[in-house]
Design an enzyme around this catalytic site. Structure first.
Site, mmCIF file in Angstrom:
data_model
loop_
_atom_site.group_PDB
_atom_site.id
_atom_site.type_symbol
_atom_site.label_atom_id
_atom_site.label_comp_id
_atom_site.label_asym_id
_atom_site.label_seq_id
_atom_site.Cartn_x
_atom_site.Cartn_y
_atom_site.Cartn_z
ATOM 1 N N SER A 40 0.767 -1.223 -0.035
ATOM 2 C CA SER A 40 0.136 -0.062 -0.053
ATOM 3 C C SER A 40 1.153 1.148 0.069
ATOM 4 O O SER A 40 1.579 1.340 -0.828
ATOM 5 C CB SER A 40 -0.935 0.124 1.214
ATOM 6 N N ASP A 152 -5.595 -3.549 -2.455
ATOM 7 C CA ASP A 152 -4.524 -3.432 -1.560
ATOM 8 C C ASP A 152 -3.937 -4.437 -0.856
ATOM 9 O O ASP A 152 -4.350 -5.363 -0.546
ATOM 10 C CB ASP A 152 -5.337 -2.619 -0.435
#
Length: 310
Positions: A40, A152
């Site tokens: 991320s 993610d």
């Protein structure tokens, strides 16, 4: 042979500015990472560092506000999310290059929503890999890569020590931004402080017994009233929607990261206390960068010894 240093830069939304401070701290002690693995925002910062965009990225971060952060993205319902991140990433298009051409080994973690698998992106164009690794589910569009829809990396491996090891790191410094989660502390009251026995107060000079008893009764009544008011306030208080959503997500990330770090142990674990950050604390870059720098410098000797032990 010198031991190779790897960084595992964890997920954490706006908290990720701390990773800039970690990298600045390494520069201060004269150590450059041989490997960077990110999830991320950790992938974003690590990728920016390796493609020589960290200065531009840091300048952008320091000038950002919650409003300008939101305006950097385009509200456009699409695959798996309501925000199209291409506009924000286009600002750094000039820095894009193949991951294989970066000056150090790099990998970004994403999650395959088709089967839940953890996906390591270590080849191909850099920016699409960073978009996939930071595609927060429901908020940002999922990214299609090689026929797989990715979201993610924080969903599967928020602090990717295992990836750093796989890329050849001998010593791994992990940065866990959710080690100290945001919780709703007002709903965790301290233990009751009710005294087991209310003792008769010592009489003051020239004070009558009846006056001392009256004072005891008044003090007891005041204490009981305070406790009742406190209990009533707690009973009436209710968690709010958005703070509950954020706190539970943070707690989930804390437990997932902690479990992964038990399986894939780093040599050094940095855990900056960032519990008071919110998902839109983008205007606190100065503060968060310094927290990351201080967390790294606090472990300087440990890192230097680990690199020498080989």
């Amino acid at each position: 042979m010198a031991r190779k240093l790897g960084l595992a830069l964890g997920a954490g939304a706006a908290r990720g500015w701390a990773h800039i401070g970690v990298l600045r701290g390494l520069e201060e002690i004269g150590v450059a990472p041989d490997v960077i693995a990110g999830a991320s925002v950790g992938a974003l910062v690590g990728g920016a560092y390796l493609c020589d965009a960290l200065e531009a990225f840091e300048t952008w971060a320091r000038e950002l506000s919650p409003l300008s952060a939101v305006s950097s993205f385009s509200l456009s319902p699409g695959p798996g999310g309501i925000i199209d991140g291409r506009a924000a990433f286009s600002a750094f298009a000039e820095f894009d290059r193949s991951i294989e051409d970066l000056p150090a080994k790099f990998g970004a973690v994403a999650t395959d929503i088709g089967n839940g698998a953890e996906v390591w992106m270590t080849t191909g164009p850099l920016l699409p890999a960073l978009r996939a690794s930071s595609a927060i589910p429901v908020l940002f569009h999922a990214i299609e890569r090689d026929g797989r829809w990715l979201v993610d990396g924080a969903v599967s491996n928020p602090t990717p020590v295992s990836l750093a090891r796989d890329l050849g790191a001998d010593v791994v410094v992990a940065v866990d931004l959710t080690a100290v989660p945001k919780v709703l502390e007002r709903f965790d009251p301290p233990p009751p402080s009710v005294p087991a026995v209310i003792e008769r107060p010592a009489m003051r000079p020239a004070e009558k017994l009846t006056d001392a008893v009256s004072r005891l009764i008044e003090d007891t009544q005041r204490w009981v009233a305070e406790q009742l008011a406190l209990a009533k306030a707690r009973q009436q208080a209710r968690p709010q929607l958005f703070e509950t959503a954020y706190a539970t997500a943070d707690i989930f990330q804390m437990h997932l990261s902690r479990a992964r770090l038990q399986l894939d142990r780093p040599d050094v674990l940095l855990k900056p206390d960032m519990r008071d950050a919110t998902p839109i604390s983008f205007d606190r870059a100065d503060e968060f960068i310094e927290q990351g720098r201080q967390a790294l410098l606090a472990e300087r000797r440990v890192i230097e010894r680990a690199l020498e032990d080989g």
